[in-house]
Design a protein around this motif. Structure first.
Motif, PDB file in Angstrom:
ATOM      1  N   GLY A  15       0.825  -1.197   0.000  1.00 47.32           N
ATOM      2  CA  GLY A  15       0.000   0.000   0.000  1.00 47.32           C
ATOM      3  C   GLY A  15       0.855   1.242   0.000  1.00 47.32           C
ATOM      4  N   ASP A  24       1.889   2.247  10.502  1.00 53.81           N
ATOM      5  CA  ASP A  24       0.667   2.164   9.704  1.00 53.81           C
ATOM      6  C   ASP A  24       0.066   0.777   9.917  1.00 53.81           C
ATOM      7  OD1 ASP A  24      -0.984   1.362   7.408  1.00 53.81           O
ATOM      8  OD2 ASP A  24      -0.338   3.244   6.483  1.00 53.81           O
ATOM      9  N   SER A  25      -1.114   0.711  10.537  1.00 49.28           N
ATOM     10  CA  SER A  25      -1.665  -0.592  10.929  1.00 49.28           C
ATOM     11  C   SER A  25      -1.911  -1.521   9.731  1.00 49.28           C
ATOM     12  CB  SER A  25      -2.947  -0.411  11.744  1.00 49.28           C
ATOM     13  OG  SER A  25      -3.923   0.236  10.964  1.00 49.28           O
ATOM     14  N   LYS A  26      -2.294  -0.960   8.594  1.00 48.99           N
ATOM     15  CA  LYS A  26      -2.556  -1.789   7.412  1.00 48.99           C
ATOM     16  C   LYS A  26      -1.246  -2.411   6.891  1.00 48.99           C
ATOM     17  CE  LYS A  26      -4.901  -1.377   2.953  1.00 48.99           C
ATOM     18  NZ  LYS A  26      -5.492  -0.427   2.007  1.00 48.99           N
ATOM     19  N   GLY A  29       0.160  -4.957   9.262  1.00 48.78           N
ATOM     20  CA  GLY A  29      -0.576  -6.219   9.147  1.00 48.78           C
ATOM     21  C   GLY A  29      -0.060  -7.070   7.993  1.00 48.78           C
ATOM     22  N   TYR A  30       0.228  -6.433   6.847  1.00 47.80           N
ATOM     23  CA  TYR A  30       0.745  -7.174   5.696  1.00 47.80           C
ATOM     24  C   TYR A  30       2.102  -7.789   6.022  1.00 47.80           C
ATOM     25  CZ  TYR A  30      -2.809  -4.721   2.920  1.00 47.80           C
ATOM     26  OH  TYR A  30      -3.980  -4.214   2.420  1.00 47.80           O
TER      27      TYR A  30
END
Length: 161
Positions: free
Chosen positions: A108, A118-120, A123-124
């Motif tokens: 992203g 960045d939580s997203k 997570g990846y």
């Protein structure tokens, strides 16, 4: 309560030099790399960044997964890396297992100093780190083997990460 995600590995593309795989979570039936493409392929704001990542993947297929194509991102003990190596805000996270095998994750837009902020993105990266641990366990147990540019046995394994 620890909900594990059932994960499989799918071959995305292969050449004489290398093979690109991606992880897929059982619940949605699409690979993490396909989700990345779906999100950014038509996104005009990040078109140049996206094209740079696709060009890097093409180069990896043409000449191999050389270290220079990857920016190390994870911890010292894992294989997590990002493409592209420089420039732009868009990142694709992956595992560079060798000069012949890369497992693509998702990615992203990086708007923070580090992916952990960045939580997203975090997570990846965590998904890839957990997957790599399970893959290594399966290799150690003899269920999966790496032979040149092939991951043998992965079709028969559901990884719970």
């Amino acid at each position: 309560m620890n909900l594990k995600k059932k994960t499989t590995v799918e071959k995305i593309s292969e050449s004489e030099k290398s093979t690109l795989y991606s992880i897929s979570f059982e619940k949605d039936g699409t690979t993490e790399f396909e989700k990345f493409v779906a999100e950014f392929e038509q996104n005009a704001s990040f078109n140049k960044d996206y094209q740079r990542i696709i060009a890097a993947l093409q180069a990896i297929l043409n000449i191999g997964a050389l270290e220079r194509f990857f920016r190390p991102e994870g911890k010292m003990k894992d294989s997590v890396a990002a493409i592209p190596i420089e420039g732009g805000k868009l990142r694709l996270y992956c595992l560079r297992l060798s000069e012949q095998i890369v497992i693509l994750g998702n990615g992203g837009v990086k708007t923070t100093r580090t992916y952990e902020e960045d939580s997203k993105l975090y997570g990846y990266v965590l998904d890839l780190q957990r997957f790599e641990r399970m893959l290594n366990d399966n290799i150690a147990k003899g269920y999966v083997s790496i032979e040149e540019r092939e991951l043998n046995g992965v079709d028969d394994v559901v990884f719970e990460i």
